[in-house]
Design a protein around this motif. Structure first.
Motif, PDB file in Angstrom:
ATOM      1  N   UNK A  34       0.842  -1.201   0.000  1.00 49.12           N
ATOM      2  CA  UNK A  34       0.000   0.000   0.000  1.00 49.12           C
ATOM      3  C   UNK A  34       0.881   1.257   0.000  1.00 49.12           C
ATOM      4  N   UNK A  40       3.471   5.816  -5.497  1.00 48.43           N
ATOM      5  CA  UNK A  40       3.317   5.886  -6.956  1.00 48.43           C
ATOM      6  C   UNK A  40       2.046   6.651  -7.349  1.00 48.43           C
ATOM      7  N   UNK A  41       1.390   7.238  -6.353  1.00 49.20           N
ATOM      8  CA  UNK A  41       0.190   8.056  -6.549  1.00 49.20           C
ATOM      9  C   UNK A  41      -0.968   7.266  -7.137  1.00 49.20           C
ATOM     10  N   UNK A  42      -1.081   6.038  -6.723  1.00 46.71           N
ATOM     11  CA  UNK A  42      -2.225   5.244  -7.156  1.00 46.71           C
ATOM     12  C   UNK A  42      -3.109   5.005  -5.941  1.00 46.71           C
ATOM     13  N   UNK A  43      -4.265   5.678  -5.920  1.00 45.78           N
ATOM     14  CA  UNK A  43      -5.144   5.558  -4.760  1.00 45.78           C
ATOM     15  C   UNK A  43      -6.291   4.608  -5.084  1.00 45.78           C
ATOM     16  N   UNK A  44      -6.273   3.457  -4.440  1.00 49.89           N
ATOM     17  CA  UNK A  44      -7.348   2.476  -4.615  1.00 49.89           C
ATOM     18  C   UNK A  44      -7.492   1.717  -3.299  1.00 49.89           C
ATOM     19  N   UNK A  45      -8.605   1.038  -3.152  1.00 53.42           N
ATOM     20  CA  UNK A  45      -8.838   0.314  -1.898  1.00 53.42           C
ATOM     21  C   UNK A  45      -7.935  -0.936  -1.872  1.00 53.42           C
ATOM     22  N   UNK A  47      -7.604  -4.048  -0.978  1.00 52.10           N
ATOM     23  CA  UNK A  47      -8.228  -5.274  -0.458  1.00 52.10           C
ATOM     24  C   UNK A  47      -7.201  -6.373  -0.246  1.00 52.10           C
ATOM     25  N   UNK A  90     -11.800  -1.431   5.871  1.00 56.43           N
ATOM     26  CA  UNK A  90     -12.052  -1.323   4.436  1.00 56.43           C
ATOM     27  C   UNK A  90     -13.525  -1.571   4.100  1.00 56.43           C
ATOM     28  N   UNK A  94     -14.412   3.079   5.784  1.00 57.20           N
ATOM     29  CA  UNK A  94     -14.102   3.999   4.681  1.00 57.20           C
ATOM     30  C   UNK A  94     -15.193   4.006   3.601  1.00 57.20           C
ATOM     31  N   UNK A  95     -16.283   3.322   3.865  1.00 51.20           N
ATOM     32  CA  UNK A  95     -17.374   3.274   2.874  1.00 51.20           C
ATOM     33  C   UNK A  95     -18.053   4.646   2.790  1.00 51.20           C
TER      34      UNK A  95
END
Lengths: 142, 113
Positions: A34, A40-45, A47, A90, A94-95
């Motif tokens: 994470x 790397x500036x990739x924002x995703x959940x 999981x 998660x 954060x929903x």
């Protein structure tokens, strides 16, 4: 003649050690991945992180079954809690609520007023003209 | 900021499409000044009294670090007539649109008039 210590009579202290370290590694792998994604500036959940922590729990369980020590039990409890917190975070914390507001595709944007950083007003009427606009509502300085 | 920094980096692509990015948050004016300086090609708008965010219903209740309300990350495309062409809200607030996704949405949902 004394028998040599060999594979037929392994050191009991080593039993399940590979599972223990695999568990520790998997537990740390999620947050590390994470952090790399974030850098790397990739924002995703992420999981994968609780999934890896759950695998870590299984590894530590295998380690405890092979040899019960305080450190293995402690690691198992800690990692199980860590996995549970991640799943809860998660899945629940954060929903975001589904959008049910007045902005509707195909309709004019409702009248609003905000402020530019120089203090002057910024209103919906300024969205009309020769430019198109992307309104980005952001949170947090990260 | 990751999201705004990425949008700023792509400012020429947005300019080519005659699109202005408006970055809105519930921060105060002092913070907004800093943000505007950091991202000169974005138009930074502050909404410290949260009236704008309440009007458009883009608040996420009780989710700020201090327990108050803060923005639910939301992206809205508005054409040059002030008509909404697309609204995107991720299902979880860790998710953000990549600039390439915003550009794709502009080209698909809001083709040049």
């Amino acid at each position: 003649m004394a028998e040599p210590a060999n594979a037929s009579n392994p050191d009991p202290r080593r039993s399940g050690r590979a599972f223990f370290w695999a568990g520790v590694f998997l537990c740390l792998l999620g947050p590390t991945l994470f952090a790399v994604e974030f850098a790397l500036k990739h924002l995703a959940v992420p999981w994968y992180s609780p999934a890896l922590a759950t695998l870590a729990v299984l590894c530590l369980l295998a380690a405890v079954v092979r040899r019960r020590t305080v450190s293995r039990w402690a690691a198992l409890v800690f990692v199980a809690l860590f996995a549970a917190i991640q799943w809860y975070g998660l899945a629940v914390i954060i929903k975001l609520p589904e959008y049910k507001g007045p902005v509707r595709v195909g309709k004019s944007i409702p009248a609003f007023q905000g402020n530019r950083s120089d203090g002057s007003a910024f209103t919906n009427s300024e969205l009309k003209g020769d430019r198109r606009h992307v309104l980005v509502f952001f949170r947090g300085r990260w | 900021m990751t999201e705004l920094g990425q949008l700023e980096d792509q400012w020429q692509e947005f300019e080519k499409r005659k699109v202005q990015i408006v970055a809105i948050s519930v921060e105060d004016r002092d913070n907004a000044r800093v943000t505007q300086t950091e991202y000169p090609h974005l138009l930074v708008v502050y909404d410290d009294d949260k009236k704008l965010s309440e009007t458009l219903d883009v608040l996420h209740p009780n989710s700020a670090p201090d327990g108050g309300d803060t923005a639910a990350p939301t992206t809205i495309l508005v054409d040059s007539q002030g008509v909404v062409r697309w609204l995107f809200r991720p299902d979880r607030f860790l998710t953000r649109l990549q600039p390439s996704e915003v550009l794709e949405a502009i080209d698909q949902k809001m083709p040049r008039e």
